[in-house]
Design an enzyme around this catalytic site. Structure first.
Site, mmCIF file in Angstrom:
data_model
loop_
_atom_site.group_PDB
_atom_site.id
_atom_site.type_symbol
_atom_site.label_atom_id
_atom_site.label_comp_id
_atom_site.label_asym_id
_atom_site.label_seq_id
_atom_site.Cartn_x
_atom_site.Cartn_y
_atom_site.Cartn_z
ATOM 1 N N HIS A 266 0.848 -1.194 0.000
ATOM 2 C CA HIS A 266 0.000 0.000 0.000
ATOM 3 C C HIS A 266 0.879 1.238 0.000
ATOM 4 C CE1 HIS A 266 -3.217 2.785 1.069
ATOM 5 N NE2 HIS A 266 -4.002 1.869 0.559
ATOM 6 N N ASP A 317 -7.888 -5.714 -0.664
ATOM 7 C CA ASP A 317 -8.301 -6.425 -1.882
ATOM 8 C C ASP A 317 -7.998 -7.917 -1.835
ATOM 9 O OD1 ASP A 317 -9.338 -4.238 -3.330
ATOM 10 O OD2 ASP A 317 -7.304 -3.521 -3.640
#
Ligand code: COA
Length: 380
Positions: A266, A317
């Site tokens: 991220h 995700d």
């Protein structure tokens, strides 16, 4: 070209402060996320998605009466115009559901009763936002059914956004557990600061364009695998690993070959994605309910290696991918589900942008040829 050469340049705008917001806060130190000051885990655990939508759009949690009124409003606004249904029937067979969604929202703008409103009219923008959010689940389910040669299913006014989506997709009312999983998943996906798609939609409306254009911009930006498209790619990857039968070898080989592993890493977080832990818990719970825990086991192996070798952690995700798979949702709909949720964050940000607008127009460093004389066409 490097940031060292140009001290004010940050590739990918990493670390650049591009605005002020009151909508959500990411705490990188504790890996936590709050929407208007409320921890996202508490919302996922205790609230339905409409409460989060209301919180993001109206700035506070609804009381019982406000929630009932909001749900009724969402239900009334969820129906798609027949012209949009007709347009979906004209879409090419191979069109990705995200591209179908762009088509839907392109058209919907002109059907909005506030189409001609001043772009900085706050009340009109909030009304548009509610209509945009209300139609998203219906649009994803209808677009999918039409692409499969099936008739779309009208929303059930008794069901909320999460329940209706599953009902309109499959034609059966989901049980309480499935509805709860979808509510939680939409809540976790609803908002996340100045991520690429939200920033893109803010840039769009900052030109005094309109919310529907911003939504189309957001959908187009979310589609890519480095952003929302990662949940679909993560599932295709998990299926490839499953077929090969050795998650450890696959992951180590992928790292050795410098392959990007979808659903990990991220830009903001350093030690973990605030939303992933809760989604992992749900993914594993679904696995136990349906008697298929092997995706969770592959995930455990990958997560351990990724952390030990690269200090990379799963983002939201990754568990969303196998959670949706276990719920029997077709893989090309994973990123569109993200859209159903993120319409709330996009709209809240666009309203905030337009309430205190300034054109967003950064600058760049020119490294092209120096000024040279123009050579007429017949002398080139
Ligand atoms: C999310 C993401 C785009 C953030 O990217 P970023 O901040 O620009 O970081 P970078 O892509 O520059 O990566 C920094 C380093 O970590 C590595 N890295 C980051 N994510 C990785 C991943 N998922 N798999 C393998 N390596 C990864 C990069 O290869 C790079 O290594 P290097 O310095 O040795 O070259 C990136 O982690 C990624 O591509 N993840 C996979 C896609 C994904 O899941 N997206 C959804 C995000 S919510």
């Amino acid at each position: 070209m490097s940031a060292t050469t140009y001290p004010n340049y940050s590739p990918g705008l990493q670390g650049v402060v591009a605005g002020i917001t009151t909508i959500s806060e990411i705490d990188v130190e504790t890996s936590s996320l709050t929407y208007r000051g409320i921890n996202v885990h508490e919302l996922a655990e205790h609230a339905v998605f409409e409460e989060t939508a209301y919180l993001l759009l109206m700035g506070k949690l609804p009381n019982k009466t406000e929630l009932a009124e909001f749900k009724a409003r969402i239900s009334n606004e969820s129906v798609l115009p027949k012209e949009v249904i007709e347009a979906l029937k004209q879409c090419p067979k191979n069109m990705h559901p995200m591209d179908r969604l762009k088509t839907v929202y392109s058209m919907l703008g002109a059907f909005d009763p506030d189409y001609k409103a001043d772009p900085i009219d706050h009340d009109a923008n909030v009304r548009k936002a509610v209509r945009i959010v209300a139609k998203a689940g219906n649009a994803v389910a209808a677009a999918h059914r039409i692409s499969e040669g099936l008739d779309p299913i009208a929303p059930d006014p008794e069901l909320g956004i999460a329940g209706n989506f599953m009902y309109q997709l499959k034609g059966e009312r989901p049980d309480e557990f499935v509805t709860k999983v979808m509510d939680a998943s939409l809540t976790l996906y609803a908002e996340h600061g100045f991520n690429a798609s939200t920033f893109a939609s803010r840039v769009c409306v900052a030109t005094l364009s309109d919310l529907y254009s911003g939504i189309v911009t957001g959908i187009g930006t979310l589609k890519g695998p480095l952003h929302g498209g990662a949940n679909e790619e993560a599932m295709y990857m998990l299926m490839e690993i499953d077929k090969m039968g050795d998650a450890e070898k696959w992951t180590r080989d992928a790292l050795a070959n410098k392959k990007k592993i979808m659903g990990f890493g991220h830009r903001e977080y350093r030690i973990g994605d605030s939303r992933a832990a809760y989604m992992t818990k749900l993914g594993k719970e679904i696995g136990q309910r349906v008697g298929d825990t092997h995706w969770g086991e592959i995930a455990n192996t990958m997560e351990k290696i990724m952390w030990d070798e690269k200090k990379l952690f799963p983002n939201v995700d990754f568990p969303s991918a196998y959670a949706y798979y276990l719920l029997g949702i077709p893989i090309p709909l994973y990123t569109p589900i993200f859209v159903i949720a993120r319409t709330t964050g996009w709209c809240a940000h666009m309203v905030e942008q337009l309430d205190n607008n300034r054109l967003i127009r950064p600058t760049c460093i020119y490294e092209g040829p120096k000024v040279t004389a123009f050579v007429p066409l017949d002398q080139r």
